[in-house]
Design a protein around this motif. Structure first.
Motif, PDB file in Angstrom:
ATOM      1  N   GLN A 166      -6.193   0.708  10.764  1.00 24.01           N
ATOM      2  CA  GLN A 166      -4.772   0.478  10.456  1.00 24.01           C
ATOM      3  C   GLN A 166      -4.341   1.221   9.196  1.00 24.01           C
ATOM      4  OE1 GLN A 166      -3.899  -3.461  12.971  1.00 24.01           O
ATOM      5  NE2 GLN A 166      -3.188  -3.504  10.882  1.00 24.01           N
ATOM      6  N   MET A 167      -5.263   1.329   8.259  1.00 24.15           N
ATOM      7  CA  MET A 167      -4.989   2.111   7.033  1.00 24.15           C
ATOM      8  C   MET A 167      -4.729   3.559   7.413  1.00 24.15           C
ATOM      9  SD  MET A 167      -5.205   0.698   3.923  1.00 24.15           S
ATOM     10  CE  MET A 167      -5.819   2.026   2.881  1.00 24.15           C
ATOM     11  N   LEU A 168      -5.544   4.043   8.329  1.00 23.16           N
ATOM     12  CA  LEU A 168      -5.412   5.423   8.800  1.00 23.16           C
ATOM     13  C   LEU A 168      -4.064   5.631   9.489  1.00 23.16           C
ATOM     14  CD1 LEU A 168      -7.205   7.931   8.777  1.00 23.16           C
ATOM     15  CD2 LEU A 168      -8.101   7.248  10.997  1.00 23.16           C
ATOM     16  N   ASP A 169      -3.697   4.697  10.358  1.00 26.37           N
ATOM     17  CA  ASP A 169      -2.409   4.788  11.034  1.00 26.37           C
ATOM     18  C   ASP A 169      -1.266   4.769  10.022  1.00 26.37           C
ATOM     19  OD1 ASP A 169      -3.750   4.805  13.422  1.00 26.37           O
ATOM     20  OD2 ASP A 169      -3.459   2.670  13.832  1.00 26.37           O
ATOM     21  N   LEU A 170      -1.413   3.951   9.012  1.00 30.43           N
ATOM     22  CA  LEU A 170      -0.376   3.825   7.987  1.00 30.43           C
ATOM     23  C   LEU A 170      -0.203   5.164   7.254  1.00 30.43           C
ATOM     24  CD1 LEU A 170       1.356   1.571   6.588  1.00 30.43           C
ATOM     25  CD2 LEU A 170      -0.486   1.359   4.935  1.00 30.43           C
ATOM     26  N   LEU A 171      -1.334   5.808   6.928  1.00 24.18           N
ATOM     27  CA  LEU A 171      -1.272   7.086   6.226  1.00 24.18           C
ATOM     28  C   LEU A 171      -0.668   8.180   7.114  1.00 24.18           C
ATOM     29  CD1 LEU A 171      -4.753   7.044   4.487  1.00 24.18           C
ATOM     30  CD2 LEU A 171      -2.559   6.767   3.380  1.00 24.18           C
ATOM     31  N   CYS A 172      -0.972   8.092   8.407  1.00 23.59           N
ATOM     32  CA  CYS A 172      -0.432   9.087   9.341  1.00 23.59           C
ATOM     33  C   CYS A 172       1.084   8.988   9.407  1.00 23.59           C
ATOM     34  CB  CYS A 172      -0.990   8.868  10.745  1.00 23.59           C
ATOM     35  SG  CYS A 172      -2.723   9.236  10.874  1.00 23.59           S
ATOM     36  N   ILE A 194       0.848  -1.201   0.000  1.00 24.14           N
ATOM     37  CA  ILE A 194       0.000   0.000   0.000  1.00 24.14           C
ATOM     38  C   ILE A 194       0.885   1.253   0.000  1.00 24.14           C
ATOM     39  CG2 ILE A 194      -1.700   1.327   1.344  1.00 24.14           C
ATOM     40  CD1 ILE A 194      -2.812  -1.425   2.318  1.00 24.14           C
ATOM     41  N   LYS A 195       1.944   1.207   0.803  1.00 22.94           N
ATOM     42  CA  LYS A 195       2.855   2.359   0.895  1.00 22.94           C
ATOM     43  C   LYS A 195       3.542   2.652  -0.432  1.00 22.94           C
ATOM     44  CE  LYS A 195       4.705   2.858   5.555  1.00 22.94           C
ATOM     45  NZ  LYS A 195       5.864   2.349   6.316  1.00 22.94           N
ATOM     46  N   ILE A 240     -13.866   6.628   8.224  1.00 15.42           N
ATOM     47  CA  ILE A 240     -14.029   6.820   6.773  1.00 15.42           C
ATOM     48  C   ILE A 240     -13.837   8.292   6.408  1.00 15.42           C
ATOM     49  CG2 ILE A 240     -15.649   6.671   4.824  1.00 15.42           C
ATOM     50  CD1 ILE A 240     -16.812   4.152   6.088  1.00 15.42           C
ATOM     51  N   LYS A 241     -14.404   9.159   7.221  1.00 19.87           N
ATOM     52  CA  LYS A 241     -14.240  10.599   6.975  1.00 19.87           C
ATOM     53  C   LYS A 241     -12.775  11.001   7.016  1.00 19.87           C
ATOM     54  CE  LYS A 241     -18.443  12.913   8.469  1.00 19.87           C
ATOM     55  NZ  LYS A 241     -19.077  13.558   9.625  1.00 19.87           N
ATOM     56  N   GLU A 242     -12.066  10.512   8.013  1.00 20.95           N
ATOM     57  CA  GLU A 242     -10.652  10.854   8.147  1.00 20.95           C
ATOM     58  C   GLU A 242      -9.842  10.301   6.983  1.00 20.95           C
ATOM     59  OE1 GLU A 242      -8.702  10.376  11.971  1.00 20.95           O
ATOM     60  OE2 GLU A 242     -10.627  10.720  12.963  1.00 20.95           O
ATOM     61  N   LEU A 243     -10.125   9.059   6.614  1.00 22.80           N
ATOM     62  CA  LEU A 243      -9.421   8.449   5.484  1.00 22.80           C
ATOM     63  C   LEU A 243      -9.638   9.276   4.224  1.00 22.80           C
ATOM     64  CD1 LEU A 243     -10.164   4.623   5.909  1.00 22.80           C
ATOM     65  CD2 LEU A 243      -7.895   5.660   5.875  1.00 22.80           C
ATOM     66  N   ASN A 244     -10.876   9.702   4.044  1.00 27.39           N
ATOM     67  CA  ASN A 244     -11.220  10.440   2.829  1.00 27.39           C
ATOM     68  C   ASN A 244     -10.567  11.822   2.773  1.00 27.39           C
ATOM     69  OD1 ASN A 244     -12.699  10.221   0.356  1.00 27.39           O
ATOM     70  ND2 ASN A 244     -14.040  11.842   1.124  1.00 27.39           N
ATOM     71  N   SER A 245     -10.095  12.306   3.910  1.00 33.15           N
ATOM     72  CA  SER A 245      -9.464  13.624   3.909  1.00 33.15           C
ATOM     73  C   SER A 245      -8.029  13.557   3.383  1.00 33.15           C
ATOM     74  CB  SER A 245      -9.498  14.236   5.304  1.00 33.15           C
ATOM     75  OG  SER A 245      -8.631  13.507   6.147  1.00 33.15           O
ATOM     76  N   TYR A 246      -7.487  12.336   3.233  1.00 30.17           N
ATOM     77  CA  TYR A 246      -6.150  12.205   2.659  1.00 30.17           C
ATOM     78  C   TYR A 246      -6.214  12.350   1.148  1.00 30.17           C
ATOM     79  CZ  TYR A 246      -3.909  10.982   6.971  1.00 30.17           C
ATOM     80  OH  TYR A 246      -3.396  11.040   8.232  1.00 30.17           O
ATOM     81  N   PRO A 247      -5.407  13.262   0.571  1.00 33.40           N
ATOM     82  CA  PRO A 247      -5.492  13.495  -0.870  1.00 33.40           C
ATOM     83  C   PRO A 247      -5.159  12.259  -1.711  1.00 33.40           C
ATOM     84  CG  PRO A 247      -3.923  15.026   0.190  1.00 33.40           C
ATOM     85  CD  PRO A 247      -4.413  14.110   1.239  1.00 33.40           C
ATOM     86  N   GLY A 248      -4.321  11.371  -1.200  1.00 31.73           N
ATOM     87  CA  GLY A 248      -3.927  10.200  -1.982  1.00 31.73           C
ATOM     88  C   GLY A 248      -4.908   9.043  -1.890  1.00 31.73           C
ATOM     89  N   LEU A 249      -5.989   9.257  -1.175  1.00 35.09           N
ATOM     90  CA  LEU A 249      -6.913   8.147  -0.973  1.00 35.09           C
ATOM     91  C   LEU A 249      -8.331   8.509  -1.397  1.00 35.09           C
ATOM     92  CD1 LEU A 249      -6.619   5.439   1.392  1.00 35.09           C
ATOM     93  CD2 LEU A 249      -8.797   6.542   1.640  1.00 35.09           C
ATOM     94  N   SER A 250      -8.924   7.683  -2.219  1.00 35.90           N
ATOM     95  CA  SER A 250     -10.325   7.892  -2.612  1.00 35.90           C
ATOM     96  C   SER A 250     -11.140   6.731  -2.080  1.00 35.90           C
ATOM     97  CB  SER A 250     -10.458   7.927  -4.134  1.00 35.90           C
ATOM     98  OG  SER A 250      -9.547   8.848  -4.678  1.00 35.90           O
ATOM     99  N   ILE A 251     -12.408   7.002  -1.812  1.00 38.14           N
ATOM    100  CA  ILE A 251     -13.274   5.947  -1.274  1.00 38.14           C
ATOM    101  C   ILE A 251     -14.581   5.876  -2.055  1.00 38.14           C
ATOM    102  CG2 ILE A 251     -14.544   5.140   0.765  1.00 38.14           C
ATOM    103  CD1 ILE A 251     -12.463   6.593   2.499  1.00 38.14           C
TER     104      ILE A 251
END
Ligand SMILES: [Mg+2]
Length: 261
Positions: free
Chosen positions: A253-259, A15-16, A51-62
């Protein structure tokens, strides 16, 4: 199928490696536990927040991709800025882009007729819900008694048979649900590829039911497929998660990874 959390390290590195990720999430049985009445399947506050937090990352779409109608799916999730696909992708809303798979105009009155026949023939059986989803119909029977299920299936089959023979409609089944769809060549897998487009994102698909296997197949060699539930030989996904609680854990865990990146 491998248990995702036993292989998280390897998956997280993959993923990284990608600069963009496109996360496809089924709703019922994936984000929320299956409930007796479909309208009671509410998204928990904690999952909604992730989901909201994940979606705020520019590199991630949901994208949320469900067998429910688009309207119903949007209402239940109600997070702005996601891609929504309803009726297994027959209707998609991606930003300003709205894709509605064209179906024969006569399909709608036909579905209405079938709905009344189903309601009429099934009305004596307690616990059956016939749901009109616009482009498709669902017959939910989770609340029906075990000994009535064979009768429900046979009534359904009898009503639908002539329309399947004439190739105007097709039927599919999921967890305690039978569905009537227009006979167009379209499923969740094709919807995923249409949403994904030509971008270079890594698609990750999470789903729990038979209709999700079309998406697993479509992403073979292109992305990551994750099944939610007891692993079975017939289901071909890369990984599995045991239940919706574990879907939440994975998203976390996806969120932690992005952080961290
Ligand atoms: Mg599902």
């Amino acid at each position: 199928m491998k248990y995702l959390f036993s292989h998280w390290k390897k998956l997280s590195l993959k993923i990284k490696d990608f600069r963009r990720v496109f996360l496809f999430l089924d709703y019922d049985g994936t984000l929320t536990p299956i409930v007796s009445r479909p309208e009671d399947a509410r998204l928990s506050t904690s999952v909604k927040k992730i989901i909201k937090e994940l979606n705020s990352y520019p590199g991630l779409s949901i994208a949320i991709i469900s067998g429910r109608s688009l309207k119903d799916t949007k209402k239940l999730v109600s997070i702005r800025g996601l891609v929504y696909a309803g009726n297994h992708g027959l209707e998609i809303e991606q930003g300003n882009r709205k894709i509605k798979r064209s179906i024969e105009p006569s399909s709608r009155p036909l579905l209405e007729n079938i709905q009344s026949s189903l309601e009429d023939k099934l009305k004596g059986i307690k616990g059956v819900i016939v749901e009109d989803k616009g482009l498709t119909l669902s017959v939910h029977f989770r609340m029906a008694r075990l000994e009535h299920r064979a009768r429900i299936r046979s009534i359904f089959k009898k009503i639908l048979k002539p329309h399947i023979t004439s190739q105007r409609l097709k039927v599919t089944s999921g967890k305690m649900v039978l569905e009537v769809r227009p006979a167009v060549e379209w499923h969740k897998g094709m919807a995923v590829l249409a949403i994904l487009g030509r971008g270079k994102a890594l698609p990750i698909y999470i789903g729990d039911d038979v209709t999700d296997t079309d998406a697993f197949r479509a992403l073979k060699g292109k992305g990551v497929s994750i099944f939610v539930g007891k692993p079975e030989k017939s289901i071909k996904a890369d990984y599995y998660l045991k239940d919706t609680k574990e879907t939440e854990l994975f998203l976390k865990q996806m969120l932690d990874l992005l952080c961290l990146t």
